[in-house]
Design a protein around this motif. Structure first.
Motif, PDB file in Angstrom:
ATOM      1  N   TYR A  19      30.349  40.026  77.364  1.00  0.00           N
ATOM      2  CA  TYR A  19      29.098  39.507  76.794  1.00  0.00           C
ATOM      3  C   TYR A  19      28.544  38.527  77.820  1.00  0.00           C
ATOM      4  CZ  TYR A  19      26.135  37.402  73.104  1.00  0.00           C
ATOM      5  OH  TYR A  19      25.098  36.953  72.340  1.00  0.00           O
ATOM      6  N   VAL A  20      27.319  38.796  78.287  1.00  0.00           N
ATOM      7  CA  VAL A  20      26.787  37.996  79.399  1.00  0.00           C
ATOM      8  C   VAL A  20      25.401  37.455  79.086  1.00  0.00           C
ATOM      9  CG1 VAL A  20      28.095  39.237  81.166  1.00  0.00           C
ATOM     10  CG2 VAL A  20      25.814  40.056  80.534  1.00  0.00           C
ATOM     11  N   ILE A  21      25.060  36.395  79.793  1.00  0.00           N
ATOM     12  CA  ILE A  21      23.675  35.911  79.785  1.00  0.00           C
ATOM     13  C   ILE A  21      23.199  36.013  81.227  1.00  0.00           C
ATOM     14  CG2 ILE A  21      24.414  33.469  79.936  1.00  0.00           C
ATOM     15  CD1 ILE A  21      21.845  32.813  78.282  1.00  0.00           C
ATOM     16  N   MET A  32      20.758  38.009  76.719  1.00  0.00           N
ATOM     17  CA  MET A  32      22.168  38.082  76.329  1.00  0.00           C
ATOM     18  C   MET A  32      22.454  39.529  75.959  1.00  0.00           C
ATOM     19  SD  MET A  32      23.222  34.611  74.289  1.00  0.00           S
ATOM     20  CE  MET A  32      21.984  34.560  73.034  1.00  0.00           C
ATOM     21  N   HIS A  33      23.515  40.093  76.529  1.00  0.00           N
ATOM     22  CA  HIS A  33      23.767  41.509  76.298  1.00  0.00           C
ATOM     23  C   HIS A  33      25.235  41.842  76.539  1.00  0.00           C
ATOM     24  CE1 HIS A  33      22.601  45.439  75.318  1.00  0.00           C
ATOM     25  NE2 HIS A  33      21.954  45.831  76.397  1.00  0.00           N
ATOM     26  N   ASN A  52      31.248  28.243  79.425  1.00  0.00           N
ATOM     27  CA  ASN A  52      31.473  28.888  80.707  1.00  0.00           C
ATOM     28  C   ASN A  52      30.526  28.336  81.779  1.00  0.00           C
ATOM     29  OD1 ASN A  52      30.466  31.847  82.170  1.00  0.00           O
ATOM     30  ND2 ASN A  52      32.571  31.145  82.396  1.00  0.00           N
ATOM     31  N   LEU A  82      29.594  31.196  76.148  1.00  0.00           N
ATOM     32  CA  LEU A  82      28.726  31.280  77.328  1.00  0.00           C
ATOM     33  C   LEU A  82      28.340  29.874  77.792  1.00  0.00           C
ATOM     34  CD1 LEU A  82      26.268  34.177  76.326  1.00  0.00           C
ATOM     35  CD2 LEU A  82      28.160  34.307  77.954  1.00  0.00           C
ATOM     36  N   PHE A 141      29.158  34.171  81.306  1.00  0.00           N
ATOM     37  CA  PHE A 141      29.849  35.358  80.781  1.00  0.00           C
ATOM     38  C   PHE A 141      30.955  34.921  79.838  1.00  0.00           C
ATOM     39  CE2 PHE A 141      33.760  34.687  83.081  1.00  0.00           C
ATOM     40  CZ  PHE A 141      33.361  33.956  84.186  1.00  0.00           C
TER      41      PHE A 141
END
Ligand SMILES: [Zn+2]
Ligand SMILES: [Zn+2]
Lengths: 170, 392, 147
Positions: free
Chosen positions: A103-105, A116-117, B151, B148, A81
């Motif tokens: 924004y996360v995967i 990813m969204h 992270n 990401l 994230f």
């Protein structure tokens, strides 16, 4: 500020319309999405499940068709994230994209690839890698929510974002 | 098999800056091309072919080879090819230069990478490179996905430790940049506290964990063994190149540990006879768009075990004066004119081999690695040396 | 919005700045302020470039000598545009011409304010007509007109 000679700049805005053919599998994906189904495509050779679906398994160089599409869960696992907190022009609109945004995967259950969204959480201390998440449909949101739409339309905005599931929801 | 040995015989760089409002695109590129020709004591008529690259949509110009090839490089009625592969543009250029000479097609080629990022914007431009249906709506350029990756890396190996180590990377590279007159960010007195208290722009990336956007150009002249001899008695020879592409969609893999760097480095180590990169290489110029990326990339390149990127800093190995300095030039964290960036890695590796690094010179550098990393998560590598032979 | 579900309609909309450089700035300033068209001369081959640029692409020499060329020149070729699209600078029909200004060794492509192809002829003389309120754009030479 006094401008130096030779600092003359011409400014303009590119604004070009395009029509992108999305491909057979994506057409099917959006048809099914309208029925609240999230479809991936499964390689007939290695069994890898692609989400979003696509026409060729890159590992095997084998074609996938709409017959290879399989429904996946709307729930999944958070892999990573971030909270985007910097200004930039969104080339889709020509305006600044609003920020901050989550924004996360994540990996939907059953998929071998990742998604990813956007995420509706913007406090980075609230995320935990490995936690459960869920794709949100636009018609399930409160009516005053900016992403609310009364019905699914079969486009990318049917799932406006991913939400973090609370412990008690798991 | 290569028909010829390939050497870098001339290098020209502009001083990289955030804005070059005094020159237009061809005028800026001309500075680097002229410097490279002067460096090799050649004239443009001596050069057989031109490879030029940038990412057109960053400046909103299309077909840049049409006017930069002729107006900036004097390639009137001569062969010009434009290459654009995202972050790897410079290394794709650098490797294509090698192919053009090694294959025997040309004797001398000019390779030019450039970008003028203040005229458009990297984040906006990068978004347009991705899938319009699936990726563009939420993508935030390169930094979102890089955040990401950072992270995931941090959660695997410990967030506190990773944060300190990443700040150490920034201090190392930006301190090195102070020894490089071409480097964009000049911050000789930078501290870890300064990095770790800068603004959080995409958790866990802070402002100073990220590369700048730069304007400038880099030009490199390649020659085969016969021509190189006539030009200089101190060229930088290619021992090998390798490339690995591994991507179909932005989200097919988590990629925090850059699998392409592992694949490409294994290939090139085998080709060049490298067993232990820390011992066999004297210096490396790698493409680290963020501080965290240097930790992960050095691991993926086999400089240390996975999760141990910080030991290269803790033990001083990757610092100036260490066993194998990484990014004596200041790296991408100090300078990022995207189409030129990876070519600068190759050029800086060559500068080290030629012993012309001045204050950034690694003493007695005989084997150097240059790395390109790109938007499609590609890795492209070269290993240069005092001769074209394998290390062993 | 397209009804065709096989197609996704989108845009690329991005603001840009283009640094014109000192040569272009001087060229446009002279047109706007003094209604003079200036070129630069190569120190080696002596060719005069209009519009000006920093380097002679044949000699690869930096050019620094400015020379004024005439506001008149010779039409070397032309085409008459009759098809209308959104991006046209004038309402069709109008002509584009390749013009060699007096004293220049390169050609300039510009608008010709003459819509009858029968009245245009390669080799005929044309003259620059300047825009009343200069905006530091190439269209400060609004068009060329047959003399
Ligand atoms: Zn497969
Ligand atoms: Zn000349």
């Amino acid at each position: 500020m006094v401008r130096q000679k030779g600092e003359f700049q011409i400014r303009w805005k590119t604004d070009l319309p395009y029509r992108w053919a999305i491909g057979k599998l994506a057409v099917k994906y959006f048809e099914e999405l309208k029925k609240r189904k999230i479809m991936g495509s499964k390689c007939p050779k290695c069994g890898k499940m692609y989400m979003p679906p696509r026409g060729v398994c890159a590992d095997c160089f084998v074609e996938m068709t709409v017959d290879d599409m399989v429904e996946l869960s709307r729930k999944g696992t958070l892999m990573g994230f971030t909270v985007v907190n910097y200004p930039f022009v969104d080339p889709n609109t020509g305006a600044m994209r609003p920020f901050p945004y989550g924004y996360v995967i994540c990996q939907l259950d059953g998929a071998d690839t990742y998604l990813m969204h956007f995420c509706d959480e913007i406090d980075h201390t609230k995320f935990k890698i490995g936690q459960r998440v869920e794709a949100v449909f636009c018609d399930e949101l409160p009516k005053d929510h900016e992403s609310y739409r009364p019905e699914l339309k079969g486009d990318i905005y049917d799932i406006p974002f991913i939400r973090l599931l609370k412990d008690e929801e798991v | 098999m290569p028909k010829h040995d390939v050497a870098i015989v001339g290098i020209g760089q502009t001083k990289f800056r955030s804005k070059r409002r005094d020159v237009n695109i061809p005028e800026m590129i001309y500075e680097a091309v002229k410097a490279a020709l002067d460096d090799a004591n050649l004239e443009i008529k001596d050069i057989d072919a031109l490879l030029i690259g940038n990412m057109d949509h960053f400046e909103g110009i299309n077909f840049s080879e049409l006017w930069t090839g002729i107006d900036a490089c004097g390639f009137y009625l001569k062969p010009v090819v434009k290459i654009a592969t995202g972050g790897t543009t410079g290394s794709s250029l650098g490797i294509s230069g090698y192919y053009n000479i090694a294959s025997g097609i040309y004797d001398k080629v000019l390779v030019v990478g450039w970008e003028k990022l203040n005229e458009g914007g990297a984040t906006t431009g990068i978004i347009t490179a991705f899938d319009p249906v699936w990726e563009r709506p939420s993508l935030a350029g390169a930094l979102g996905p890089l955040a990401l990756m950072a992270n995931i890396y941090a959660s695997k190996y410990g967030i506190e430790r990773s944060m300190e180590a990443s700040a150490d990377v920034v201090v190392k590279n930006r301190s090195n940049a102070a020894n490089n007159e071409f480097a964009h960010l000049q911050m000789p007195n930078i501290t870890t506290d300064f990095v770790m208290s800068s603004q959080m722009i995409s958790y866990p990336l802070r402002l100073h964990d990220c590369c700048p956007q730069s304007e400038g150009a880099c030009a490199v002249i390649y020659a085969n063994e016969n021509e190189a001899k006539k030009i200089t008695d101190n060229p930088a020879w290619f021992k090998g190149v390798s490339t690995a592409h591994y991507y179909t969609f932005g989200c097919d893999d988590i990629m925090y540990n850059l699998p392409t760097a592992t694949i490409a480095s294994k290939k090139i180590y085998k080709k060049v006879g490298i067993k232990d990169p820390i011992k066999d290489l004297d210096v490396a110029e790698i493409y680290e768009p963020t501080s965290w990326a240097e930790l992960a990339w050095t691991e993926a390149l086999g400089f240390c075990d996975f999760g141990k990127g910080h030991t290269l800093l803790d033990e001083g190995i990757s610092k100036m004066g260490g066993e194998m300095p990484v990014n004596p030039s200041g790296g991408v964290l100090s300078t990022n004119p995207i189409g030129a960036t990876a070519l600068v890695r190759f050029a800086e590796a060559a500068i080290q081999i030629m012993g012309r690094g001045g204050k950034r010179q690694v003493p007695d550098a005989e084997v150097a690695m240059g790395m390109g990393f790109g938007g499609s998560l590609w890795t492209e590598l070269c290993i240069l040396g005092k001769d074209p032979k394998p290390v062993r | 919005m397209s009804d065709d579900k096989r197609v996704f309609e989108g845009r690329i909309k991005v603001p840009y700045k283009h640094t014109a450089g000192a040569y272009v700035e001087k060229f446009l300033t002279e047109i706007g302020q003094n209604r003079k068209i200036m070129g630069v001369k190569c120190p080696k081959c002596k060719k005069v470039f209009v519009p000006p640029k920093m380097v002679c692409f044949e000699c690869f020499e930096k050019m620094e000598e400015w020379v004024e060329v005439g506001n008149q020149g010779t039409l070397k070729g032309f085409t008459v545009v009759t098809h209308k699209t959104d991006v046209m600078p004038l309402k069709p029909p109008f002509a584009y011409g390749i013009i060699r200004l007096d004293g220049a060794d390169t050609d300039i492509v510009h608008l010709i304010k003459e819509s009858d192809p029968n009245k245009l002829k390669a080799g005929m003389r044309v003259e620059a007509s300047f825009y009343a309120k200069p905006r530091k754009r190439i269209l400060d030479i609004e068009y060329f007109k047959p003399i």
